[in-house]
Design an enzyme around this catalytic site. Structure first.
Site, PDB file in Angstrom:
ATOM      1  N   ARG A 193       0.835  -1.215   0.000  1.00 41.17           N
ATOM      2  CA  ARG A 193       0.000   0.000   0.000  1.00 41.17           C
ATOM      3  C   ARG A 193       0.870   1.266   0.000  1.00 41.17           C
ATOM      4  NH1 ARG A 193      -2.262   0.624   6.216  1.00 41.17           N
ATOM      5  NH2 ARG A 193      -0.490  -0.363   7.220  1.00 41.17           N
ATOM      6  N   GLU A 195     -18.999   3.946   0.936  1.00 36.12           N
ATOM      7  CA  GLU A 195     -18.313   3.341  -0.205  1.00 36.12           C
ATOM      8  C   GLU A 195     -19.205   3.130  -1.422  1.00 36.12           C
ATOM      9  OE1 GLU A 195     -18.204   2.142   2.913  1.00 36.12           O
ATOM     10  OE2 GLU A 195     -16.153   2.614   3.513  1.00 36.12           O
ATOM     11  N   PHE A 248     -14.512  -3.549   1.904  1.00 40.50           N
ATOM     12  CA  PHE A 248     -15.514  -2.526   1.596  1.00 40.50           C
ATOM     13  C   PHE A 248     -15.748  -2.408   0.086  1.00 40.50           C
ATOM     14  CE2 PHE A 248     -13.615  -0.714   5.668  1.00 40.50           C
ATOM     15  CZ  PHE A 248     -14.422  -1.529   6.459  1.00 40.50           C
ATOM     16  N   HIS A 308      -5.556  -4.016   2.350  1.00 39.58           N
ATOM     17  CA  HIS A 308      -6.025  -4.951   3.376  1.00 39.58           C
ATOM     18  C   HIS A 308      -6.717  -6.179   2.808  1.00 39.58           C
ATOM     19  CE1 HIS A 308      -5.044  -1.413   5.608  1.00 39.58           C
ATOM     20  NE2 HIS A 308      -5.389  -1.917   6.761  1.00 39.58           N
ATOM     21  N   ASP A 353      -6.706  -7.253  12.873  1.00 36.69           N
ATOM     22  CA  ASP A 353      -8.082  -6.747  12.801  1.00 36.69           C
ATOM     23  C   ASP A 353      -9.097  -7.882  12.766  1.00 36.69           C
ATOM     24  OD1 ASP A 353      -7.546  -4.112  13.044  1.00 36.69           O
ATOM     25  OD2 ASP A 353      -7.697  -3.627  10.914  1.00 36.69           O
ATOM     26  N   ARG A 369      -1.093  -4.810   3.366  1.00 39.03           N
ATOM     27  CA  ARG A 369      -0.866  -4.008   4.570  1.00 39.03           C
ATOM     28  C   ARG A 369       0.503  -4.226   5.188  1.00 39.03           C
ATOM     29  NH1 ARG A 369      -1.404  -5.329   9.804  1.00 39.03           N
ATOM     30  NH2 ARG A 369      -1.730  -3.652  11.303  1.00 39.03           N
TER      31      ARG A 369
END
Lengths: 298, 324
Positions: free
Chosen positions: B17, B65, B90, B115, B123, B173
């Site tokens: 990223r 989104e 998302f 991610h 997470d 990530r």
């Protein structure tokens, strides 16, 4: 070079313009019925309720002409309530964007007039719609893109009332106000009925004006069948500064066809019998010859 | 045309990223039509670099989104090149907007998702997209890309901006190993053999490419000669290269940080079924959701570590030799 709205209005009296728009709206309604009859399916109720609004947009408000569909400075129109496609095809045919006879081949294989508008089939359609809520967001993106590039064009989008139940609509409402998109105008075809029943029974929308006011939009509430009122409101919206505008147009579902008016069953997708189609066209003021042309000619 | 490596962006240890965000910022002046769409996670997607260098071209959509994804269609319709950035999960939330307002309308818009997969780490399962490749691969006209290291990410970023059409690209990530040299080439739709071998071929994308190389190295100690193919474009997949590798090595293992259903493995199986059927073993998450943990722990726990790839290679070679 395309004509401009100014040149049209300067050479036409207001009375003449209103008469022409009423004729256009009648054309839209008759062609909506005929194309749905030929298709054997389609959504007449919400197409008929939006006919006067579409006639005013295409006939007077939009700076958008068949000779300049790729002009970057054209105004954009997005039919977010994509199931009203028959009305869009009819108004476009009336104003020379496509052939009226061809547009009667609605929902047929190898016809570009799909059940919901598709940008790759019809070059004067600005985006593909048919999933509620998305057309509004696309229109918002267009308004944002025009502003970023300093193009002084406007974007109009027509939403159904049932469509307002989509969460994406309120995402877009928040976003357009936040970014001050005063080149964006939403028109709500508020006919109070949706697919299965009244809005009030399915999912309440009221207090509707208060909702938009709370989202910091400029608001007008009008009779969506009153052509002078639609025209004057669109003109006022066209000069709004600093925030987007919404026109809540109170309409009648199935407007113009007596047996369809305010009856949820005519939302769609329905098959019209020959008798029903004839009765509808009579109700819309079509003569015997015109009815024969519309129903036999395809 | 193969993209050329820009000046060293994406040094060793940069996450994908970060490499993406830095590259996008570096390319912004060369691609003045590019605008970046953010849903309040510019720090998470790497586009904070772009926001810093080109704040007027970072469009904020808030945590919304669906609107962002469809609005990208409108921005593209006015001639801009929108780059939609958010977490991969998302993107799944807004997949119907990507389908109708981007792909169906054939817009020149890019979706860049950070991610993805178990690589998300602590997470937990709710944040780990293990379905995105399958979902976006099923959309007609959608190109799907998952680069393997920072240099490839930099090259792919340029390539998607030069490409005319909708693209879904995965970043990542966690800190990424530098696998390729400055002379690395990237071309949409092409894979490449990055280690040669004759007993089996491992086809991998994203974080699994590094693990595939490690597996091949371990197997070399057992006198097994294993080819490794880096396959950064999952759609359109490089069918020619796959057929050649299947013909030359007779057995294939796929490796991805994704569900075993519908991702790289599915794409490879579809291609080989039509060209050169061969025994295939699939390394991926076995149709379960992820959980919290560190990326390498999760890879071990869910069976996508280098050891699991090596085990799959042994299995596929056994199947190859057992064939009548």
């Amino acid at each position: 070079m395309a004509l401009t709205l100014k040149s049209i209005t300067e050479t036409t009296t207001e009375q003449d313009l209103q008469t022409k728009l009423a004729i256009a709206a009648a054309f839209v309604r008759k062609h909506t019925i005929a194309s749905i009859y030929h298709a054997g399916s389609g959504h007449p109720g919400g197409a008929l309720s939006s006919a006067d609004i579409l006639a005013c947009l295409f006939g007077a408000e939009l700076n958008f002409w068949p000779s300049a569909i790729d002009d970057p400075a054209r105004d954009r129109f997005v039919l977010s309530k994509g199931h009203a496609a028959p009305a869009l095809y009819a108004v476009a045919a009336h104003y020379g964007f496509c052939d009226a006879k061809a547009a009667l081949r609605l929902r047929k294989l190898n016809s570009p007039f799909q059940g919901h508008p598709h940008v790759l089939d019809l070059p004067w359609v600005e985006t593909s719609t048919g999933s509620l809520g998305q057309g509004f967001s696309v229109a918002l993106g267009m308004a944002m893109g025009l502003k970023l590039q300093n193009i002084p064009a406007r974007v109009y989008t027509l939403l159904g009332d049932g469509e307002l139940q989509e969460g994406e609509v309120w995402e877009a409402a928040m976003c357009a106000a936040h970014h001050g998109l005063d080149n964006l105008c939403v028109i709500i075809d508020y006919n109070k009925l949706q697919s299965d029943n009244r809005n009030a029974a399915i999912m309440r929308l009221e207090p509707l004006a208060a909702k938009w006011r709370a989202f910091d939009w400029g608001i007008a509430e009008i009779d969506g069948h009153d052509i002078p009122e639609i025209l004057s409101t669109l003109r006022r919206a066209g000069v709004t500064q600093g925030r987007p505008s919404v026109i809540i147009a109170h309409t009648v579902k199935g407007k113009g066809v007596k047996y369809m008016e305010n009856v949820p069953a005519w939302h769609g997708s329905v098959k019209l019998t020959r008798e029903q189609a004839e009765e509808a066209l009579q109700s819309l003021g079509a003569g015997r010859g015109e009815i024969k042309d519309l129903l036999d000619g395809c | 045309m193969a993209a050329e490596a820009p000046a060293l962006i994406g040094s060793n240890g940069d996450s994908l990223r970060e490499a993406f965000g830095k590259t996008l910022s570096a390319l912004a002046d060369e691609f003045p039509k590019v605008v970046v769409l953010d849903a309040d996670i510019a720090g998470g997607t790497g586009v904070h670099h772009f926001r810093k260098s080109h704040p007027e071209r970072l469009l904020q959509f808030g945590i919304a989104e669906q609107n962002m994804m469809a609005a990208a269609g409108g921005l593209a319709a006015t001639g801009l090149i929108p780059v939609v950035t958010t977490f991969a999960v998302f993107c799944l939330r807004a997949i119907e907007q990507a389908r109708l307002s981007l792909a169906y309308a054939r817009r020149n818009a890019k979706i860049v998702a950070s991610h993805p997969g178990l690589d998300v780490g602590p997470d937990g399962g709710s944040a780990q997209a293990l379905e995105d490749i399958a979902a976006f691969r099923a959309i007609p006209g959608m190109t799907v890309i998952s680069p393997a290291d920072p240099i490839e990410m930099a090259l792919a970023t340029r390539a998607i901006l030069e490409f005319d059409g909708p693209v879904y690209m995965r970043t990542g990530r966690s800190p990424a190993k530098r696998l390729f040299g400055d002379d690395h080439r990237f071309e949409i739709g092409k894979g490449q053999i990055i280690r040669d071998g004759s007993d089996a071929t491992i086809v991998a994308c994203g974080v699994e490419v590094g693990r595939a190389l490690e597996a091949a190295e371990r197997l070399a100690g057992e006198s097994l000669s294993v080819r490794v193919v880096n396959m950064p474009t999952i759609k359109p997949i490089d069918s020619e290269l796959l057929a050649r590798c299947a013909a030359e090595t007779g057995a294939v293992v796929t490796a991805e940080d994704h569900n075993i259903h519908g991702g790289l493995g599915g794409a490879v199986a579809e291609a080989l079924a039509a060209t050169h059927p061969a025994p295939i073993e699939f390394v991926g998450v076995k149709d379960v959701f992820g959980a919290s943990g560190e990326p390498d722990e999760l890879a071990e726990h869910f069976g996508i570590g280098a050891g699991h790839i090596a085990e799959a290679v042994r299995r596929v070679i056994a199947r190859k030799t057992a064939r009548p």
